[in-house]
Design a protein around this motif. Structure first.
Motif, PDB file in Angstrom:
ATOM      1  N   ILE A  25       0.833  -1.206   0.000  1.00  0.00           N
ATOM      2  CA  ILE A  25       0.000   0.000   0.000  1.00  0.00           C
ATOM      3  C   ILE A  25       0.865   1.252   0.000  1.00  0.00           C
ATOM      4  O   ILE A  25       0.597   2.221  -0.733  1.00  0.00           O
ATOM      5  N   SER A  26       1.917   1.240   0.781  1.00  0.00           N
ATOM      6  CA  SER A  26       2.832   2.380   0.810  1.00  0.00           C
ATOM      7  C   SER A  26       3.496   2.584  -0.548  1.00  0.00           C
ATOM      8  O   SER A  26       3.628   3.722  -1.023  1.00  0.00           O
ATOM      9  N   THR A  27       3.872   1.484  -1.186  1.00  0.00           N
ATOM     10  CA  THR A  27       4.489   1.565  -2.516  1.00  0.00           C
ATOM     11  C   THR A  27       3.514   2.157  -3.527  1.00  0.00           C
ATOM     12  O   THR A  27       3.872   3.019  -4.335  1.00  0.00           O
ATOM     13  N   CYS A  32       1.549   6.905  -6.865  1.00  0.00           N
ATOM     14  CA  CYS A  32       0.508   7.891  -7.176  1.00  0.00           C
ATOM     15  C   CYS A  32       0.998   9.308  -6.886  1.00  0.00           C
ATOM     16  O   CYS A  32       0.725  10.253  -7.650  1.00  0.00           O
ATOM     17  N   LEU A  33       1.732   9.465  -5.791  1.00  0.00           N
ATOM     18  CA  LEU A  33       2.261  10.780  -5.427  1.00  0.00           C
ATOM     19  C   LEU A  33       3.237  11.274  -6.485  1.00  0.00           C
ATOM     20  O   LEU A  33       3.189  12.446  -6.902  1.00  0.00           O
ATOM     21  N   HIS A  36       1.408  12.362  -9.535  1.00  0.00           N
ATOM     22  CA  HIS A  36       0.429  13.432  -9.309  1.00  0.00           C
ATOM     23  C   HIS A  36      -0.986  12.999  -9.677  1.00  0.00           C
ATOM     24  O   HIS A  36      -1.752  13.748 -10.291  1.00  0.00           O
ATOM     25  N   VAL A  37      -1.334  11.774  -9.303  1.00  0.00           N
ATOM     26  CA  VAL A  37      -2.699  11.300  -9.510  1.00  0.00           C
ATOM     27  C   VAL A  37      -3.237  10.797  -8.170  1.00  0.00           C
ATOM     28  O   VAL A  37      -2.487  10.277  -7.344  1.00  0.00           O
ATOM     29  N   PRO A  38      -4.524  10.970  -7.928  1.00  0.00           N
ATOM     30  CA  PRO A  38      -5.099  10.467  -6.669  1.00  0.00           C
ATOM     31  C   PRO A  38      -5.126   8.940  -6.671  1.00  0.00           C
ATOM     32  O   PRO A  38      -5.361   8.316  -7.700  1.00  0.00           O
ATOM     33  N   TYR A  39      -4.840   8.359  -5.513  1.00  0.00           N
ATOM     34  CA  TYR A  39      -4.901   6.905  -5.455  1.00  0.00           C
ATOM     35  C   TYR A  39      -6.354   6.469  -5.391  1.00  0.00           C
ATOM     36  O   TYR A  39      -7.241   7.194  -4.968  1.00  0.00           O
ATOM     37  N   GLN A  40      -6.591   5.235  -5.857  1.00  0.00           N
ATOM     38  CA  GLN A  40      -7.942   4.678  -5.901  1.00  0.00           C
ATOM     39  C   GLN A  40      -8.265   3.998  -4.573  1.00  0.00           C
ATOM     40  O   GLN A  40      -7.605   3.042  -4.175  1.00  0.00           O
ATOM     41  N   ILE A  74      -1.041   2.900 -14.680  1.00  0.00           N
ATOM     42  CA  ILE A  74       0.422   2.782 -14.612  1.00  0.00           C
ATOM     43  C   ILE A  74       0.870   2.695 -13.147  1.00  0.00           C
ATOM     44  O   ILE A  74       1.764   1.918 -12.803  1.00  0.00           O
ATOM     45  N   CYS A  75       0.253   3.481 -12.284  1.00  0.00           N
ATOM     46  CA  CYS A  75       0.623   3.451 -10.859  1.00  0.00           C
ATOM     47  C   CYS A  75       0.368   2.072 -10.250  1.00  0.00           C
ATOM     48  O   CYS A  75       1.193   1.561  -9.488  1.00  0.00           O
TER      49      CYS A  75
END
Length: 392
Positions: A25-27, A32-33, A36-40, A74-75
């Protein structure tokens, strides 16, 4: 319609370390950070609630938030590559396409953890398909792949055919509604002469414009040499009686290795009334066929009666779908009589045919002493509203 394949891998512990889940989860959040996209939240919820070794991510549809685009996909793929943990990845009805293909290629090139990849109904085109297939040539772990509903086109179909000649891991491949054409379908059928690991193949609704049953002829030739395939879906292949004859002849031909096909889906083909005798001979003589779908094939009573008559014999078939075939009283009465005579069917689908009062009463009587599950509704004055629902 494709065969379910187990995702269990030997040597995997029954429990899953909370620390491993936290690291993944941290990875994912870090990826995402950086992008620059919000995580799902749905991705996080799937991983956080995993309690065993079969960690699966399922993001299906758009009810849990905006659709995942290239950057979001991609994230996920990059996090999986950085910290292999996920066994099954489902990202369906999202909005990513060829721009995310390179990330999936990298993932499939090194990850031996992922066993199932479901990317249905996204925007992956010919270029993205080629990129993903390039990694699958040598991949030895992925067992289930579903690319349905992506505009792969003819070139994508050819890329899949080339991959199938070298891949030795895939057990299930589904490519329904992917805009592949006759030549691409033929190429895939030809590749299956050499593939000895794929057990389930679904190519429903290709873009075919010929009336000469080319795809059926090539799949018949494949079935004569391939003894590995157990589930085949040729729905909406514009198949006529000639093509069906080729398929049936191949399945019933003598060979050194017995045919193993257990599930055949011929839904929405143009088989017609005269195909009933062919289908009956397949049901009566097959040593392995368990499930047959001939819904929406224009069988009518003339096509249905020969099929219904063999159902009371000693057969391997346990599930038959003959919905929406313009079957009326005479055909339905024959089905009811076969049930009374002790048909070994477990499931009989006849929804969308024409039940009059005689057929309704015959089925009401037949089903009282039978364990056959049906899916039709009749509403006649003599018997009232009578329904036996299919078990889920």
């Amino acid at each position: 319609a494709t065969e379910t394949t187990s995702l269990q891998r030997p040597g995997i512990a029954a429990g899953m370390s909370v620390n491993k889940i936290s690291v993944w989860i941290s990875t994912y959040k870090d990826e995402c950070l950086k992008a620059h996209v919000p995580y799902q939240n749905k991705v996080l919820a799937c991983v956080e609630t995993s309690k065993d070794a079969e960690v699966a991510i399922v993001v299906s549809g758009r009810k849990d938030g905006p659709p995942m685009e290239d950057a979001g996909a991609i994230c996920v793929a990059t996090a999986m590559q950085s910290y292999p943990l996920i066994r099954s990845l489902t990202l369906t009805h999202q909005a990513f396409g060829d721009g995310a293909a390179a990330a999936f290629q990298s993932l499939l090139s090194i990850d031996t953890t992922l066993l199932s990849l479901d990317l249905r109904y996204n925007n992956i085109g010919p270029a993205g398909c080629a990129t993903i297939c390039s990694a699958l040539h040598a991949n030895t772990s992925l067992r289930i792949l579903d690319l349905s509903g992506n505009p792969l086109g003819p070139d994508g179909g050819f890329n899949v055919a080339e991959m199938l000649q070298e891949n030795t891991a895939l057990a299930s491949l589904t490519m329904d509604d992917t805009d592949i054409d006759t030549e691409a379908v033929v190429a895939i059928a030809t590749a299956m002469h050499f593939n000895t690991t794929l057990t389930a193949l679904s190519l429903a609704n290709p873009r075919l414009f010929s009336l000469s049953d080319e795809t059926s002829v090539h799949f018949a030739a494949m079935l004569k040499t391939n003894s590995t395939i157990v589930s085949l879906d040729l729905s909406k292949h514009n198949m006529h009686e000639h093509g069906l004859r080729q398929i049936v002849t191949a399945l019933l031909a003598e060979r050194t290795e017995p045919p193993g096909l257990r599930s055949l889906n011929l839904r929405c083909n143009k088989l017609g009334h005269s195909s009933g005798a062919l289908l009956a001979s397949l049901i009566a003589q097959s040593q392995s066929l368990e499930m047959l779908n001939v819904s929406c094939c224009g069988l009518g009573d003339d096509g249905a009666i020969p099929i219904a008559e063999v159902l009371a014999e000693r057969i391997t078939l346990t599930s038959l779908d003959a919905t929406q075939n313009a079957i009326s009283s005479n055909g339905l009465l024959t089905f009811a009589r076969s049930i009374l005579r002790g048909s070994q069917l477990h499931s009989l689908k006849l929804w969308g045919n024409t039940f009059d009062s005689r057929a309704a009463m015959a089925f009401a009587d037949a089903l009282k002493s039978s364990s056959v599950e049906t899916d039709f509704l009749v509403d006649q004055p003599e018997v009232g509203k009578y329904r036996v629902a299919m078990a889920s």
